[in-house]
Design a protein around this motif. Structure first.
Motif, PDB file in Angstrom:
ATOM      1  N   VAL A  62       0.815  -1.086  -0.049  1.00  0.00           N
ATOM      2  CA  VAL A  62      -0.157  -0.008  -0.053  1.00  0.00           C
ATOM      3  C   VAL A  62       0.952   1.325  -0.107  1.00  0.00           C
ATOM      4  O   VAL A  62       1.604   1.389   0.944  1.00  0.00           O
ATOM      5  CB  VAL A  62      -1.068  -0.031   1.341  1.00  0.00           C
ATOM      6  CG1 VAL A  62      -1.843   1.164   1.248  1.00  0.00           C
ATOM      7  CG2 VAL A  62      -1.812  -1.211   1.352  1.00  0.00           C
ATOM      8  N   THR A  64       1.691   4.644   0.964  1.00  0.00           N
ATOM      9  CA  THR A  64       1.308   5.214   2.428  1.00  0.00           C
ATOM     10  C   THR A  64       0.812   6.856   1.970  1.00  0.00           C
ATOM     11  O   THR A  64      -0.006   7.288   2.653  1.00  0.00           O
ATOM     12  CB  THR A  64       2.460   5.428   3.225  1.00  0.00           C
ATOM     13  OG1 THR A  64       3.504   6.064   2.634  1.00  0.00           O
ATOM     14  CG2 THR A  64       2.713   3.989   3.818  1.00  0.00           C
ATOM     15  N   LYS A  67      -2.564   5.790  -0.823  1.00  0.00           N
ATOM     16  CA  LYS A  67      -3.291   4.402  -0.115  1.00  0.00           C
ATOM     17  C   LYS A  67      -3.741   3.686  -1.375  1.00  0.00           C
ATOM     18  O   LYS A  67      -4.609   2.826  -1.241  1.00  0.00           O
ATOM     19  CB  LYS A  67      -4.504   5.147   0.161  1.00  0.00           C
ATOM     20  CG  LYS A  67      -4.259   6.081   1.473  1.00  0.00           C
ATOM     21  CD  LYS A  67      -3.639   5.476   2.630  1.00  0.00           C
ATOM     22  CE  LYS A  67      -3.443   6.363   3.827  1.00  0.00           C
ATOM     23  NZ  LYS A  67      -2.443   5.834   4.715  1.00  0.00           N
ATOM     24  N   ILE A 205      -5.307   1.112   5.948  1.00  0.00           N
ATOM     25  CA  ILE A 205      -4.404   0.252   5.107  1.00  0.00           C
ATOM     26  C   ILE A 205      -4.989  -1.114   4.856  1.00  0.00           C
ATOM     27  O   ILE A 205      -4.908  -1.616   3.780  1.00  0.00           O
ATOM     28  CB  ILE A 205      -3.058   0.201   5.836  1.00  0.00           C
ATOM     29  CG1 ILE A 205      -2.307   1.472   5.851  1.00  0.00           C
ATOM     30  CG2 ILE A 205      -1.996  -0.932   5.201  1.00  0.00           C
ATOM     31  CD1 ILE A 205      -1.133   1.449   6.738  1.00  0.00           C
ATOM     32  N   SER A 418       2.521   1.740  11.127  1.00  0.00           N
ATOM     33  CA  SER A 418       1.853   1.923   9.950  1.00  0.00           C
ATOM     34  C   SER A 418       2.662   1.654   8.782  1.00  0.00           C
ATOM     35  O   SER A 418       2.183   0.912   7.659  1.00  0.00           O
ATOM     36  CB  SER A 418       1.258   3.348   9.811  1.00  0.00           C
ATOM     37  OG  SER A 418       2.204   4.334   9.965  1.00  0.00           O
ATOM     38  N   ALA A 422       1.636  -1.279   6.061  1.00  0.00           N
ATOM     39  CA  ALA A 422       1.528  -1.098   4.829  1.00  0.00           C
ATOM     40  C   ALA A 422       2.392  -2.157   3.832  1.00  0.00           C
ATOM     41  O   ALA A 422       1.950  -2.484   2.728  1.00  0.00           O
ATOM     42  CB  ALA A 422       2.161   0.234   4.472  1.00  0.00           C
TER      43      ALA A 422
END
Length: 522
Positions: A62, A64, A67, A205, A418, A422
């Motif tokens: 993903v 960041t 997205k 995510i 995060s 991701a």
């Protein structure tokens, strides 16, 4: 604790001997500043070797920023290349000043310094000692640490040093209190009774990763709420057990110079607390007025949300500053410890003067973390670990446990929850969905692994902060002492939390509102 003090106590059992070994080895290493300097050099050399060997990974992840799901190729970046050397020199100051814990700690400590200098914190601790049953204090510290996550990183700055003072005031070892608070704040990072900033971040995510299988799927911010509510009490119980039965007995009696007055409050102190209480209520009323209305000034001006990247959450550190400064100053006026504004400023200055060693440590630690990120070694480790787990062919609960362990291992080298998610979500969420498990289930398993090793990773942003706080009570405090103290929490949290998830799975309980364990592949 210093080795010379440890020699007077008997280690019990294999586990106790293992912790003693970790402490001895760790404390034989140089000063933490020197260790981080050595690690900087090691990352530079490894980045050179990895880049020359052409180490690279390609994964579906993903983005960041956008997205979006896309193919991402990451190559090891050579810090000894021309660009790398330029980066080392040109970004040294930015790495230091941009290191998240630095500003958070220094700004918050301005307010804490006033509250401490005027005597407010001491008076509150004494009142706490007089009104709280001794057998509950460990649970209160751990629970408060877990709940502090709603205020982002405030717990590291406020509750961890406060935990040490609280324990000291009860005649207990301050490092045990520090460890209990640190375990709650960081080891129990994902648990909470309320929805925190990490929930919508991970949920976004997870949603993008789930769309690889089901384009209409959405993971909400409350996807793991029920599980995390129960986790809060489980982690509190486990943290209390580890502190009282393992960590504090091992630390033994505190023989340092720091003491806390435990006598009754004087008339002046009671008057000061009354003034502080009134100031605190007025301050809270002002904050509520800025947040509570739908169009409140500290809400997001477009979405009107309170949590996430909103003025309220982005401004939480100045709010913490005022949270301590205003009641602290008013306490001083009531108690007679503040005669003029000079006394308030003196408290701020004294707090800053005590942070000298921390600032030196942060300068070197921030370079190490920056080099590790710049070289992409953390990302490469994360992808390699995820690929390994995918390739070994586990299924069901064994796969879930393997996933938790890999997440915990990767967390030692890549701090951002995060950023790791991701990378890992697009690999594991589709895999688990094909096996019949929901994205919410995969996300909660990841959160367990991601939380439990925070407290033993030198790459964790606030690790240097905790070392600095601990050195106040043990001047020759080494990284080995801190890690050996926190390992029992990490291990027992990992096992206990995993068992909770297994029980939850066997009972088929929902993880959150509208979030079940299973997914019916379409």
């Amino acid at each position: 604790m210093a080795n010379k003090e440890r020699d007077s106590k008997q280690s019990r059992g294999v586990f106790g001997k293992f912790l003693d070994w970790v402490e001895r080895v760790g404390n034989k290493m140089p000063h933490p500043v020197t260790i981080f300097l050595i690690l900087c050099i090691a990352v530079i050399i490894i980045s050179f070797l990895a880049a020359k060997a052409g180490v690279a990974v390609t994964y579906t992840g993903v983005d960041t920023k956008t997205k979006e799901i896309k193919e991402i190729t990451v190559k090891a970046v050579n810090l000894l290349s021309a660009d790398g050397i330029r980066y080392i020199f040109t970004d040294a100051v930015k790495n230091f000043t941009g290191f998240a814990p630095l500003g958070t700690v220094l700004v918050a400590m301005l307010g804490v310094g006033v509250a401490e200098g005027t005597g407010l914190i001491t008076a509150l601790i004494r009142k706490l000692v007089l009104s709280t049953p001794k057998q509950l204090i460990t649970a209160v510290v751990v629970f408060s640490g877990i709940m502090s996550n709603i205020a982002s990183d405030a717990g590291y700055v406020v509750l961890v040093p406060l935990g040490a003072i609280i324990f000291l005031s009860f005649g207990r070892h301050p490092l045990a209190g520090l460890a209990a608070a640190f375990a709650g704040v960081s080891g129990g990072f994902s648990a909470n009774l309320l929805i925190g900033t990490i929930d919508p971040l991970l949920g976004g995510i997870s949603t993008e990763a789930a769309k690889m299988i089901d384009a209409s799927y959405s993971v909400t911010p409350v996807a793991n709420w029920y599980f995390m509510i129960v986790s809060t009490f489980v982690i509190t119980i486990l943290g209390t057990f580890v502190t009282d039965k393992i960590v504090e007995p091992r630390l033994g009696e505190y023989k340092g110079a720091h003491t806390v007055d435990k006598g009754d409050l004087t008339a002046e102190e009671r008057k000061g607390l009354k003034y502080a209480g009134i100031a605190f209520l007025i301050f809270i009323a002002v904050i509520v007025a800025l947040v509570a209305p739908t169009n409140g000034i500290l809400r997001d001006p477009e979405t009107h949300k309170i949590l996430g990247h909103t003025p309220f959450m982005d401004g939480i550190v100045p709010i913490i500053l005022l949270f301590f400064l205003i009641p602290g100053a008013f306490y001083g006026v009531g108690a007679g410890t503040v005669k003029s504004s000079k006394d308030v400023i003196s408290g701020m200055a004294k707090a800053m003067s005590s942070m000298g060693s921390y600032i030196v440590l942060v300068f070197v630690a921030s370079q190490f973390v920056a080099y590790f990120n710049y070289s992409k070694l953390g990302t490469i480790l994360a992808v390699k670990g995820a690929t390994f787990l995918e390739a070994i062919g586990l299924k069901g609960i064994p796969l879930m446990l393997g996933f938790i362990l890999v997440s915990a291992f990767i967390n030692l080298f890549m701090g951002s929850a995060s950023a790791k998610w991701a990378i890992m979500a697009p690999i594991f969420i589709p895999m688990f969905m094909r096996l019949g498990y929901s994205p919410e289930f995969t996300q909660v398993a990841y959160r367990i692994g991601d939380s439990t090793t925070n407290i033993i990773s030198p790459l964790m942003s606030y690790f240097a902060v905790i070392v600095a706080f601990a050195e106040k009570y043990e001047e020759d405090m080494g990284i080995g002492t801190l890690i050996s103290t926190m390992i029992p929490y990490s291990m027992i949290f990992l096992v206990g939390w995993s068992i909770l998830l297994i029980i939850w799975t066997l009972l088929g309980l929902p993880l959150g509102p509208g979030a079940g364990l299973y997914y019916l592949l379409k």
